[in-house]
Write a protein that holds these residues in place. Structure first.
Motif, PDB file in Angstrom:
ATOM      1  N   HIS A 105       0.981  -1.250  -0.002  1.00 38.82           N
ATOM      2  CA  HIS A 105       0.188   0.053  -0.263  1.00 38.82           C
ATOM      3  C   HIS A 105       0.856   1.097  -0.073  1.00 38.82           C
ATOM      4  CE1 HIS A 105      -3.074   3.188   0.779  1.00 38.82           C
ATOM      5  NE2 HIS A 105      -2.323   3.598   1.884  1.00 38.82           N
ATOM      6  N   GLU A 106       1.874   1.415   0.880  1.00 40.29           N
ATOM      7  CA  GLU A 106       2.757   2.311   0.537  1.00 40.29           C
ATOM      8  C   GLU A 106       3.538   2.584  -0.730  1.00 40.29           C
ATOM      9  OE1 GLU A 106       2.069   4.702   3.419  1.00 40.29           O
ATOM     10  OE2 GLU A 106       0.497   3.777   3.751  1.00 40.29           O
ATOM     11  N   VAL A 107       4.056   1.516  -0.952  1.00 43.07           N
ATOM     12  CA  VAL A 107       4.993   1.290  -2.017  1.00 43.07           C
ATOM     13  C   VAL A 107       4.262   1.817  -3.115  1.00 43.07           C
ATOM     14  CG1 VAL A 107       5.476   0.710  -3.667  1.00 43.07           C
ATOM     15  CG2 VAL A 107       6.729  -0.356  -1.314  1.00 43.07           C
ATOM     16  N   ARG A 108       3.188   1.740  -2.861  1.00 50.30           N
ATOM     17  CA  ARG A 108       2.122   2.206  -4.403  1.00 50.30           C
ATOM     18  C   ARG A 108       2.000   3.711  -4.360  1.00 50.30           C
ATOM     19  NH1 ARG A 108       0.178  -3.410  -4.689  1.00 50.30           N
ATOM     20  NH2 ARG A 108      -0.064  -3.808  -6.012  1.00 50.30           N
ATOM     21  N   GLU A 109       1.571   4.142  -2.695  1.00 49.65           N
ATOM     22  CA  GLU A 109       1.858   5.514  -2.649  1.00 49.65           C
ATOM     23  C   GLU A 109       3.211   6.224  -2.725  1.00 49.65           C
ATOM     24  OE1 GLU A 109      -0.968   7.483  -1.712  1.00 49.65           O
ATOM     25  OE2 GLU A 109      -2.076   5.590  -2.231  1.00 49.65           O
ATOM     26  N   ALA A 110       4.422   5.480  -2.579  1.00 49.79           N
ATOM     27  CA  ALA A 110       5.261   6.667  -3.771  1.00 49.79           C
ATOM     28  C   ALA A 110       5.933   6.622  -4.630  1.00 49.79           C
ATOM     29  CB  ALA A 110       6.501   5.451  -2.065  1.00 49.79           C
ATOM     30  N   PHE A 111       5.349   4.813  -4.969  1.00 46.78           N
ATOM     31  CA  PHE A 111       4.955   5.286  -6.656  1.00 46.78           C
ATOM     32  C   PHE A 111       4.555   6.805  -6.991  1.00 46.78           C
ATOM     33  CE2 PHE A 111       4.030   4.392 -10.877  1.00 46.78           C
ATOM     34  CZ  PHE A 111       5.475   3.885 -11.480  1.00 46.78           C
ATOM     35  N   TYR A 112       3.810   6.797  -6.792  1.00 44.85           N
ATOM     36  CA  TYR A 112       2.527   7.677  -6.781  1.00 44.85           C
ATOM     37  C   TYR A 112       2.981   9.176  -7.213  1.00 44.85           C
ATOM     38  CZ  TYR A 112      -1.723  10.583  -7.788  1.00 44.85           C
ATOM     39  OH  TYR A 112      -2.530  11.786  -7.918  1.00 44.85           O
ATOM     40  N   ARG A 192      12.075  -3.569  -8.952  1.00 42.33           N
ATOM     41  CA  ARG A 192      11.978  -5.638  -8.344  1.00 42.33           C
ATOM     42  C   ARG A 192      10.920  -5.326  -7.248  1.00 42.33           C
ATOM     43  NH1 ARG A 192      17.398  -2.663  -8.323  1.00 42.33           N
ATOM     44  NH2 ARG A 192      16.896  -1.713  -5.871  1.00 42.33           N
ATOM     45  N   ILE A 193      10.349  -4.320  -6.772  1.00 45.99           N
ATOM     46  CA  ILE A 193       9.486  -4.515  -5.594  1.00 45.99           C
ATOM     47  C   ILE A 193       8.284  -5.134  -5.913  1.00 45.99           C
ATOM     48  CG2 ILE A 193       8.287  -3.873  -3.678  1.00 45.99           C
ATOM     49  CD1 ILE A 193      10.150  -1.379  -3.394  1.00 45.99           C
ATOM     50  N   VAL A 194       7.807  -4.777  -7.474  1.00 47.40           N
ATOM     51  CA  VAL A 194       6.349  -4.901  -8.109  1.00 47.40           C
ATOM     52  C   VAL A 194       6.741  -6.624  -8.547  1.00 47.40           C
ATOM     53  CG1 VAL A 194       6.737  -4.223 -10.089  1.00 47.40           C
ATOM     54  CG2 VAL A 194       4.131  -4.169  -9.331  1.00 47.40           C
ATOM     55  N   ASP A 195       7.572  -7.109  -8.842  1.00 49.75           N
ATOM     56  CA  ASP A 195       8.139  -7.616  -9.583  1.00 49.75           C
ATOM     57  C   ASP A 195       8.548  -9.028  -8.523  1.00 49.75           C
ATOM     58  OD1 ASP A 195       8.048  -7.076 -11.977  1.00 49.75           O
ATOM     59  OD2 ASP A 195      10.611  -6.909 -12.358  1.00 49.75           O
ATOM     60  N   GLU A 219      16.360  -5.018  -0.352  1.00 54.12           N
ATOM     61  CA  GLU A 219      16.529  -3.406  -1.193  1.00 54.12           C
ATOM     62  C   GLU A 219      16.115  -2.371  -0.143  1.00 54.12           C
ATOM     63  OE1 GLU A 219      15.000  -1.682  -4.275  1.00 54.12           O
ATOM     64  OE2 GLU A 219      15.297  -4.259  -4.520  1.00 54.12           O
ATOM     65  N   VAL A 220      16.039  -2.089   1.190  1.00 50.65           N
ATOM     66  CA  VAL A 220      16.519  -0.494   1.838  1.00 50.65           C
ATOM     67  C   VAL A 220      18.099  -0.124   1.640  1.00 50.65           C
ATOM     68  CG1 VAL A 220      16.960  -0.180   3.657  1.00 50.65           C
ATOM     69  CG2 VAL A 220      14.846  -1.718   3.773  1.00 50.65           C
ATOM     70  N   SER A 221      18.811  -1.037   1.215  1.00 44.93           N
ATOM     71  CA  SER A 221      19.949  -0.809   0.972  1.00 44.93           C
ATOM     72  C   SER A 221      19.818   0.075  -0.197  1.00 44.93           C
ATOM     73  CB  SER A 221      21.722  -1.698   1.272  1.00 44.93           C
ATOM     74  OG  SER A 221      21.107  -3.172   0.099  1.00 44.93           O
ATOM     75  N   GLN A 222      19.156  -0.329  -1.337  1.00 39.25           N
ATOM     76  CA  GLN A 222      19.702  -0.016  -3.216  1.00 39.25           C
ATOM     77  C   GLN A 222      18.428   1.569  -3.057  1.00 39.25           C
ATOM     78  OE1 GLN A 222      20.861  -1.322  -5.210  1.00 39.25           O
ATOM     79  NE2 GLN A 222      21.658  -2.906  -4.104  1.00 39.25           N
ATOM     80  N   ILE A 223      17.760   1.570  -2.107  1.00 37.33           N
ATOM     81  CA  ILE A 223      16.670   2.815  -1.686  1.00 37.33           C
ATOM     82  C   ILE A 223      17.419   3.624  -1.223  1.00 37.33           C
ATOM     83  CG2 ILE A 223      14.652   4.189  -0.985  1.00 37.33           C
ATOM     84  CD1 ILE A 223      13.782   1.312  -0.723  1.00 37.33           C
TER      85      ILE A 223
END
Length: 304
Positions: A105-112, A192-195, A219-223
């Motif tokens: 949910h939060e990832v989708r909000e961040a993408f938007y 990567r997250i959605v995949d 993924e945290v380190s990549q972000i």
């Protein structure tokens, strides 16, 4: 002989009167306009210098206006970068939780938020679109639009040419960043997250599986690396904005100098002009009286 002398005296007096009238007119015009002359002929041998100075002033004004437009674009870009930074931080916060129901949910909000920041418009063009204004820099409206793409880079459709502005004869400044420069690594994370969410180890659940926790931890380190890149671009944009402001100030100073230089050639000394006007007025009064006196002399005595 006497008749000829009287006629000559009248002609001379008339010429003096007309000359005095011209002097009054010219000095009065200088007092009204504050200028030595209203055309280039009036400045004599300085005409060529005056024309060149005016041309330099016009160029400087044009560069200044270009800089002002660029500064406005950079200000809009700074706002978009701040929004992008906030969205990146939201993404980082989202993937630091172990609540699988919360993550996507939060990832989708961040993408938007990221997509909106990268598609920011200013004065009819896209801030991060290069020199293209016909398409959105990011062609994905929602996170799931990344799923069919072979790579996150497929989400970008701008060109690779940064907008530039001519700030002086030999100074050109790049005043735009590209969407993939500031958001490319973030978009890789989203991909990567959605995949993963739609892969064999998804969807995310509560509590997370060990595979999901391992993925999120990596993924945290990549972000964080992606956020560091955004901060670097923010600093780069800030340096560009400061450079543009300096160039604008330089043109303002140049125009002030050129205004003064032109004034020295064009403007009249008002005190001196007032004195000359008084002198011309006095000369006109004298000439008028002289001409009037001579005109009243009767020729009859000389005809007897």
């Amino acid at each position: 002989m006497t008749r000829i002398s009287t006629f000559a005296a009248n002609q001379s007096a008339l010429a003096d009167l007309m000359k005095a009238q011209r002097s009054v007119f010219e000095s009065q015009k200088q007092l009204i306009t504050g200028k030595r002359a209203t055309d280039l002929k009036g400045v004599g041998h300085e005409a060529e210098t005056l024309q060149a100075t005016r041309a330099a002033q016009a160029r400087s004004m044009a560069y200044e206006q270009a800089g002002i437009r660029a500064a406005a674009r950079l200000e809009a870009q700074d706002t978009a970068l701040n929004n992008l930074t906030d969205a990146a931080n939201d993404l980082r916060t989202a993937v630091t939780t172990k609540d699988g129901n919360y993550v996507m949910h939060e990832v989708r909000e961040a993408f938007y938020k990221v997509a909106n920041a990268l598609n920011t418009r200013h004065a009819g063009s896209y801030i991060f679109g290069g020199t293209r204004s016909d398409v959105l820099p990011v062609n994905a409206e929602k996170l799931d639009d990344l799923l069919p793409m072979g790579a996150a880079s497929d989400a970008f459709q701008h060109n690779d040419r940064r907008p530039t502005v001519q700030m002086d004869t030999h100074i050109t400044v790049e005043v735009g960043l590209l969407a993939n420069e500031v958001g490319g690594e973030l978009m890789d994370s989203f991909k990567r997250i959605v995949d993963f969410e739609n892969g064999v180890n998804g969807p995310f659940v509560q509590p997370m599986t060990s595979a999901q926790e391992t993925f999120i931890l990596n993924e945290v380190s990549q972000i964080i690396t992606a956020m560091d890149n955004v901060f670097t671009k923010v600093g780069e944009a800030g340096a560009t904005a400061a450079h543009v402001d300096t160039l604008i100030a330089s043109h303002e100073d140049r125009q002030t100098f050129l205004d003064r230089f032109i004034g020295e050639m064009e403007d009249v000394d008002m005190a001196d002009a007032a004195t000359r006007f008084q002198q011309a007025q006095t000369a006109l009064d004298v000439s008028a009286k002289t001409f009037s006196s001579l005109s009243q002399v009767s020729l009859l005595p000389f005809l007897r």
